[in-house]
Design a protein around this motif. Structure first.
Motif, mmCIF file in Angstrom:
data_model
loop_
_atom_site.group_PDB
_atom_site.id
_atom_site.type_symbol
_atom_site.label_atom_id
_atom_site.label_comp_id
_atom_site.label_asym_id
_atom_site.label_seq_id
_atom_site.Cartn_x
_atom_site.Cartn_y
_atom_site.Cartn_z
ATOM 1 N N ILE A 145 0.826 -1.238 -0.039
ATOM 2 C CA ILE A 145 -0.040 0.070 -0.018
ATOM 3 C C ILE A 145 1.006 1.148 0.118
ATOM 4 C CG2 ILE A 145 -1.820 1.161 1.219
ATOM 5 C CD1 ILE A 145 -2.685 -1.228 2.425
ATOM 6 N N ILE A 146 0.637 2.156 -0.974
ATOM 7 C CA ILE A 146 1.626 3.397 -1.136
ATOM 8 C C ILE A 146 0.714 4.450 -0.603
ATOM 9 C CG2 ILE A 146 2.611 5.132 -2.596
ATOM 10 C CD1 ILE A 146 3.351 2.689 -4.185
ATOM 11 N N GLY A 147 0.712 4.881 0.637
ATOM 12 C CA GLY A 147 0.010 5.731 1.132
ATOM 13 C C GLY A 147 -0.953 5.110 2.131
ATOM 14 N N CYS A 148 -0.715 5.329 3.621
ATOM 15 C CA CYS A 148 -1.544 4.357 4.551
ATOM 16 C C CYS A 148 -2.000 5.496 5.343
ATOM 17 C CB CYS A 148 -0.514 3.353 5.075
ATOM 18 S SG CYS A 148 -1.565 2.123 6.102
ATOM 19 N N GLY A 149 -2.941 6.389 4.735
ATOM 20 C CA GLY A 149 -3.687 7.537 5.531
ATOM 21 C C GLY A 149 -5.106 6.936 5.851
ATOM 22 N N ASN A 150 -6.003 7.502 5.768
ATOM 23 C CA ASN A 150 -7.542 7.250 6.031
ATOM 24 C C ASN A 150 -7.935 5.912 5.272
ATOM 25 O OD1 ASN A 150 -9.796 7.570 7.512
ATOM 26 N ND2 ASN A 150 -10.844 8.866 6.009
ATOM 27 N N ALA A 168 3.357 -1.336 3.991
ATOM 28 C CA ALA A 168 2.716 -0.071 3.518
ATOM 29 C C ALA A 168 4.214 0.809 3.276
ATOM 30 C CB ALA A 168 1.891 0.597 4.477
ATOM 31 N N PHE A 169 4.036 1.780 2.588
ATOM 32 C CA PHE A 169 5.177 2.957 2.415
ATOM 33 C C PHE A 169 4.483 4.321 2.450
ATOM 34 C CE2 PHE A 169 6.640 6.449 -0.288
ATOM 35 C CZ PHE A 169 7.794 6.886 0.545
ATOM 36 N N ASP A 170 4.517 5.110 3.561
ATOM 37 C CA ASP A 170 4.024 6.376 3.821
ATOM 38 C C ASP A 170 4.780 6.916 4.961
ATOM 39 O OD1 ASP A 170 2.534 8.530 4.896
ATOM 40 O OD2 ASP A 170 0.564 7.615 4.595
ATOM 41 N N PRO A 171 5.466 8.269 4.353
ATOM 42 C CA PRO A 171 6.464 8.972 5.194
ATOM 43 C C PRO A 171 5.799 9.504 6.733
ATOM 44 C CG PRO A 171 6.419 9.889 2.847
ATOM 45 C CD PRO A 171 5.321 8.793 3.218
ATOM 46 N N ILE A 198 -0.053 -4.106 -5.752
ATOM 47 C CA ILE A 198 0.610 -2.926 -5.312
ATOM 48 C C ILE A 198 -0.805 -1.874 -5.494
ATOM 49 C CG2 ILE A 198 1.891 -0.797 -5.763
ATOM 50 C CD1 ILE A 198 3.952 -2.506 -6.528
ATOM 51 N N THR A 199 -1.250 -1.329 -4.355
ATOM 52 C CA THR A 199 -2.278 -0.320 -4.660
ATOM 53 C C THR A 199 -1.947 1.033 -4.082
ATOM 54 O OG1 THR A 199 -4.653 0.173 -3.918
ATOM 55 C CG2 THR A 199 -3.295 -0.955 -2.436
ATOM 56 N N LEU A 200 -2.377 2.142 -4.769
ATOM 57 C CA LEU A 200 -2.062 3.519 -4.412
ATOM 58 C C LEU A 200 -3.125 3.902 -3.690
ATOM 59 C CD1 LEU A 200 -0.766 2.629 -7.663
ATOM 60 C CD2 LEU A 200 0.571 4.567 -6.871
ATOM 61 N N HIS A 201 -2.841 4.907 -2.768
ATOM 62 C CA HIS A 201 -3.603 5.715 -1.945
ATOM 63 C C HIS A 201 -3.151 6.843 -1.182
ATOM 64 C CE1 HIS A 201 -6.813 2.756 -2.395
ATOM 65 N NE2 HIS A 201 -5.742 1.611 -1.978
ATOM 66 N N THR A 202 -2.640 7.612 -2.149
ATOM 67 C CA THR A 202 -1.760 8.771 -1.660
ATOM 68 C C THR A 202 -2.128 9.998 -2.522
ATOM 69 O OG1 THR A 202 0.541 9.787 -1.699
ATOM 70 C CG2 THR A 202 0.187 8.227 -3.420
ATOM 71 N N PRO A 203 -2.156 11.234 -2.164
ATOM 72 C CA PRO A 203 -2.606 12.525 -3.022
ATOM 73 C C PRO A 203 -1.744 12.637 -4.002
ATOM 74 C CG PRO A 203 -1.933 13.238 -0.832
ATOM 75 C CD PRO A 203 -1.891 11.516 -0.897
ATOM 76 N N LEU A 204 -1.867 13.314 -4.835
ATOM 77 C CA LEU A 204 -0.884 13.722 -5.954
ATOM 78 C C LEU A 204 -0.362 14.996 -5.648
ATOM 79 C CD1 LEU A 204 0.163 13.257 -8.708
ATOM 80 C CD2 LEU A 204 -1.914 14.678 -9.807
#
Length: 526
Positions: A145-150, A168-171, A198-204
């Motif tokens: 998971i790229i972007g592990c926010g909400n 998950a990768f999320d700074p 791989i699934t993306l859940h990060t803002p642009l």
């Protein structure tokens, strides 16, 4: 009576709320840009989803517009700087469709694993190609998971329920938060090499744009499957097409595209690609939720002045605004300064308020500081959602108030950010002219006004450094507006904070970093 235009399709419940609250409302969907420009000056509020583009020409024509409400998270279709300059508040509904979007990502992953759309089309055609559609199980597979926010955290929860392994990768994901979610916190390269899906859940943002390109794909497993229900522009579509054709990527499921509406796309027609027309938030429950929220928010602002979920304005009352406004700006600048210099997971944030500011609405100030801090990596964050996002990431936020000032300044604000690797602080104040100033960075005293384009340099305090730095900027045609210095002592650690008249390019930044005695140089924007 305030008047609102609904220019995209919203639930009828939104219309009812406006009418019940005493707000006049018109519903005119499918307007072309020129049609919207012709009528927008009649309205105090505009309620939209993703179809209406609130561009500079629209804003220029909006003589009476006070608020734009986006039913949903992303505000890519709104020119926020132009709206801010015009005094138009831009609101969104950041959490109304999180579950719906997460479920769509899981559905896309399952469809991808079992070739469901392709098998459905084949069966409808009477072909019965049972042996052609040999899928794979998701059980025991690794989901990256790229972007592990909400939204990403909801996807993680659902995937764990499917007995998948999740990394998950999320700074901004702390080890403690990762442990609570049951996921492995990894760097991007490790995620790329380990993941089966791989699934993306990060803002642009500038940092996430084209995060999946040919170089990233080359690091992935052979036969990886990619899902993007977040934002177009995260994946380089030409690179993905080449990888799908070579077999490096077994399949892709996309709900978003670089250009939308996507009537044509290089990925259309490929047998191993599933495409949907940006359906992430398209459920009756989500549409109802965001419609109700945006109608309430717009009505509240137009009738009472209350501001909720604003992208470009903190949540403060009309009575507080005149006095609090310059300190809100200071808090946002302190947060943005620290956020642009923070590259690892944040563990804690401390806001210290001394003097007159300690007796103000510090919650609004802290929210503004968190918003500035998180925005460099989380584009879709505002002063209301920032504390929620910080809590989701297990970032401890603390306020310290001292009504009696201890130093030379009558009022003082300091932001301290503790990360996995270091602790950094930045302090500021508001002078009698109402303008915020930086007065301390990393314990070094300096006085600086932040402009749109800044160059931040940490270095050793050695003779010749300032001249060498000036020469690099001069040779590159970069004009210096202000030059501010601070140091711990003669020959010791030092900081240069330079305001320049144009954006600092990568070439200039590289040249500065290569100067003797320079430890770090970064371009900052405010």
């Amino acid at each position: 009576m305030p008047k609102v235009l609904i220019s995209d399709k919203l639930s009828p419940a939104a219309i009812d709320i406006f009418k019940q609250r005493g707000v006049e409302v018109d519903v005119k969907t499918g307007l072309e840009r020129d049609e919207l420009i012709k009528i927008i000056d009649q309205y105090d509020g505009l309620a939209i989803r993703s179809a209406t583009k609130v561009t500079q020409p629209v804003i220029d024509a909006a003589k009476n517009l006070k608020v734009v409400g986006r039913a949903g998270i992303g505000v890519d279709n709104v020119d926020i700087p132009a709206a801010t300059a015009k005094g138009i508040i831009v609101m969104n509904t950041p959490f109304g469709n999180s579950i719906t979007t997460a479920e769509h990502a899981i559905a896309m992953m399952m469809a991808l694993a079992r070739d469901i759309p392709q098998a459905n089309a084949s069966t409808h055609a009477g072909k019965w190609e049972k042996s052609k559609f040999m899928g794979v199980e998701v059980t025991a597979k690794t989901l990256g998971i790229i972007g592990c926010g909400n939204i990403g955290s909801i996807v993680a929860d659902r995937a764990l329920g499917l007995r998948m392994k999740v990394v998950a990768f999320d700074p901004f994901l702390t080890p403690e938060r990762a442990q609570d979610l049951g996921v492995g916190k990894v760097e991007l390269d490790e995620l790329l090499t380990r993941a089966d899906f791989i699934t993306l859940h990060t803002p642009l943002t500038d940092k996430t744009r084209n995060i999946i390109d040919a170089n990233a794909i080359a690091k992935m497993k052979d036969g990886v499957r990619i899902v993007n229900c977040a934002r177009g522009g995260l994946v380089v579509e030409a690179d993905l097409k080449a990888a799908l054709e070579s077999g490096k990527v077994a399949g892709a499921a996309l709900d978003v595209f670089e250009e939308e509406p996507a009537k044509e796309n290089p990925l259309f027609g490929m047998e191993n690609v599933i495409c949907t027309p940006h359906l992430g938030a398209s459920t009756s429950e989500a549409q109802e939720n965001v419609a109700l929220q945006v109608a309430e928010q717009i009505a509240d602002y137009l009738l009472t002045g209350a501001v909720t979920n604003a992208i470009n304005m903190p949540s403060i009352s009309a009575d507080e605004a005149p006095k609090l406004s310059p300190f809100v700006k200071l808090a946002d600048l302190l947060g943005s300064f620290a956020g642009q210099l923070t590259e690892t997971g944040i563990e804690s944030v401390t806001l210290e308020y001394e003097g007159e500011v300690a007796g103000m609405n510090t919650r609004a100030l802290t929210n503004a500081a968190l918003c500035g801090l998180l925005k460099p990596l989380l584009a879709d964050v505002n002063v209301v959602s920032a504390p929620v996002l910080a809590k989701q990431r297990d970032i401890n936020v603390e306020e310290v108030k001292r009504e009696e000032p201890r130093g030379v300044y009558e009022t003082y604000m300091r932001l301290t950010v503790k990360t996995e690797r270091q602790e950094r602080s930045v302090a500021g104040t508001v002078f009698s002219d109402g303008k915020p100033r930086l007065i301390q960075v990393k314990g070094m005293n300096m006085e600086a006004e932040l402009g749109p384009h800044m160059l931040y340099v940490t270095n050793e305090d050695k003779p010749g450094f300032i001249g060498a730095l000036g020469s690099v900027l001069g040779n590159a045609g970069v004009n210096i507006a202000n030059f501010n210095l601070g140091r711990t002592g003669a020959g010791a650690d030092a900081i240069a904070l330079i305001e320049v008249d144009q954006e600092v390019t990568e070439d200039v930044l590289k040249a500065v970093n290569e100067l003797p005695h320079v430890r770090q140089a970064k371009a900052l924007k405010f």
